[in-house]
Design a protein around this motif. Sequence first.
Motif, short mmCIF file in Angstrom:
data_model
loop_
_atom_site.label_atom_id
_atom_site.label_comp_id
_atom_site.label_asym_id
_atom_site.label_seq_id
_atom_site.Cartn_x
_atom_site.Cartn_y
_atom_site.Cartn_z
N ARG A 13 6.34 -15.54 -38.62
CA ARG A 13 7.06 -16.05 -37.46
C ARG A 13 6.31 -15.66 -36.19
NH1 ARG A 13 12.64 -17.33 -36.41
NH2 ARG A 13 13.17 -16.76 -38.53
N GLY A 20 9.53 -17.88 -32.54
CA GLY A 20 10.40 -18.14 -33.67
C GLY A 20 9.87 -19.25 -34.56
N ASP A 44 15.94 -23.50 -36.10
CA ASP A 44 15.76 -22.28 -36.89
C ASP A 44 15.93 -22.56 -38.37
OD1 ASP A 44 15.37 -19.35 -36.86
OD2 ASP A 44 17.38 -19.32 -37.73
N SER A 45 16.94 -23.39 -38.70
CA SER A 45 17.16 -23.76 -40.10
C SER A 45 15.97 -24.55 -40.65
CB SER A 45 18.45 -24.59 -40.22
OG SER A 45 18.64 -25.05 -41.53
N GLN A 69 12.89 -24.38 -39.61
CA GLN A 69 11.77 -23.46 -39.74
C GLN A 69 11.82 -22.74 -41.08
OE1 GLN A 69 12.09 -20.88 -36.34
NE2 GLN A 69 11.97 -22.59 -34.91
N TYR A 86 7.28 -20.70 -37.42
CA TYR A 86 6.48 -20.18 -38.52
C TYR A 86 5.09 -20.78 -38.48
CZ TYR A 86 10.69 -18.22 -40.50
OH TYR A 86 11.81 -17.49 -40.73
N THR A 137 18.90 -25.13 -31.15
CA THR A 137 18.16 -23.94 -31.56
C THR A 137 18.52 -23.54 -32.98
OG1 THR A 137 17.99 -23.13 -29.28
CG2 THR A 137 17.73 -21.51 -31.03
N ARG A 138 19.82 -23.61 -33.30
CA ARG A 138 20.23 -23.27 -34.67
C ARG A 138 19.62 -24.23 -35.67
NH1 ARG A 138 25.60 -22.69 -32.56
NH2 ARG A 138 26.25 -24.50 -33.77
#
Length: 394
Positions: free
Chosen positions: A385, A389, A300-301, A303, A391, A296-297
Motif C-alpha cells: 500500500r 492507500g 478501498d474495497s 484496492q 496498492y 473512498t470506501r
Amino acid sequence: MPNNFSKLKEIKNALNAKFFERENVVEAILIAILSRQHMLMIGPAGTAKSALSVELANIVQGTQYFQWLLTRFSTPEELFGPLSLKDLELGVYKRNTASKMPEANLVFLDEIFKANSAILNSLLTLINERHFYNSGSPVRVPLISVIGASNEYPEEGEGLEALFDRFLLRFEMDYIADETNFVSMMKGAGQYAQMPSMTMDELVQLQFSMDMVAIPDEVYETLSKIRNELRDEGIRPSDRRFKQSLSVLQAKALIDQRQVVKVDDIVFLENALWENVDQKDAASFIIRSHAQDVVTRTLDSMQIEAKEVFNSILRDHSTDAAMEASQKMKALVADLNQLKIHNQSRDADIDALLYKVNSMLQEIIDSIIEPMDFDAPHEKKIMERDSYGIYFKM
C-alpha cells in the motif's frame, strides 16, 4: 487568485504556530470569515479566545474591528453608540454609530451571554439580518462575522436561546494539554514572528471564490440522511442552520485548496448541527457515521480486490488462472469507469486507482502472451500500500 490561496494557507500555518493546540479553532475562525458566518468559543478565561480574534483582525488589513466585554449592566450605547444630541433636538431618535458595532466588519463580544434585554433585540437583528435600526429605519451593516466568547453555555430559561442559535459554529476550548506545547507557550515561542496579512479586497475575492465552490449531489443527499437521523433522536436543527452550513462546507473546501466539497467535509458540521449542549455527542456520532466518504470506501474495497486478484496468479501460474484474473481486472476497470461517471468531483482519486489497476491488468495480459518468471528471486512480486492507500507492485 492562486496567490490568495497560498496566503490563506500561510495565515493558517502562522496562527497554528502562535496558538498551540488551537488547530480546529484556527480553521473554524478562518471558515467563519470566509463563509460570513458567526462563531462561538466556549472555554475558561485565559484560553486565547480574545487574543485569537485580535490577531485575526490585525491580519485582515483595513478591517473595522469592534471588541467589547458584556455585563448584565451593559447599555445599548456601549455597543451601538450614544444618541446624537443634535438630532435629538430635532425630535429624531438617532445614534452616532461611529467606531461602534454597526460600522464594524469583525466583532468580538466577550461574555456574550451576559447580554441583557435592553440590547438583545438589536443585537439579534444585527447579527442575523445584518441590519441596524437607527431612527426607525433599517441600515445595512458591513458585518462579516461576530466571534462570541463565554466561559460557559447559557442556562435554560434565561431567554438566550435565540442568541445562541445565531452562532452557526460552536467550539469548546481548554487549557494547553501537552507539556511540550505548554513549555513552548511559556517561552513565548512564535509570539514575535512576523504574521502574514491580507487586505479586505483579497478577503472579498476569497469569499467570491468560496461562493463558486461546487457542492455535489452526494453531499446534499448525505445531509438529508443526517437530518432524518437527527430527527429520530429528537435533534432538530433549523432549515436555516442546514442552509447556512453549505457555506461552511464550501469554505472548508477552499481552505483545503479544493473547488469541490467532499462528503467527508461534513464531519466539520459536528460543531454546528445541534440545538443544545446535551445533544452535542449524539449529533457528532450521527454526523460522523454518515460523513464517511462512500467513494473512498468503494475505492478501498476495489484496492483490496485488485490485490487479491493479482496475488492469486502468484500462487497459480497457469494460463487459466491468468485468464480468469484478467477478466476480473477488466471488470474492476469497468466498475471504476462507472464510478468516475457518477462522481466527477473525485476524478483524481479514481484515476489514481485506475492507473494502478490498468498497470496490473497489462502485466497479467503480458503473462498470458509471455509467461512471467514468478519465481525469480531478484524481483519481489507482492502488493503493498502506498501513501495514498493505493496498492502497487514492488
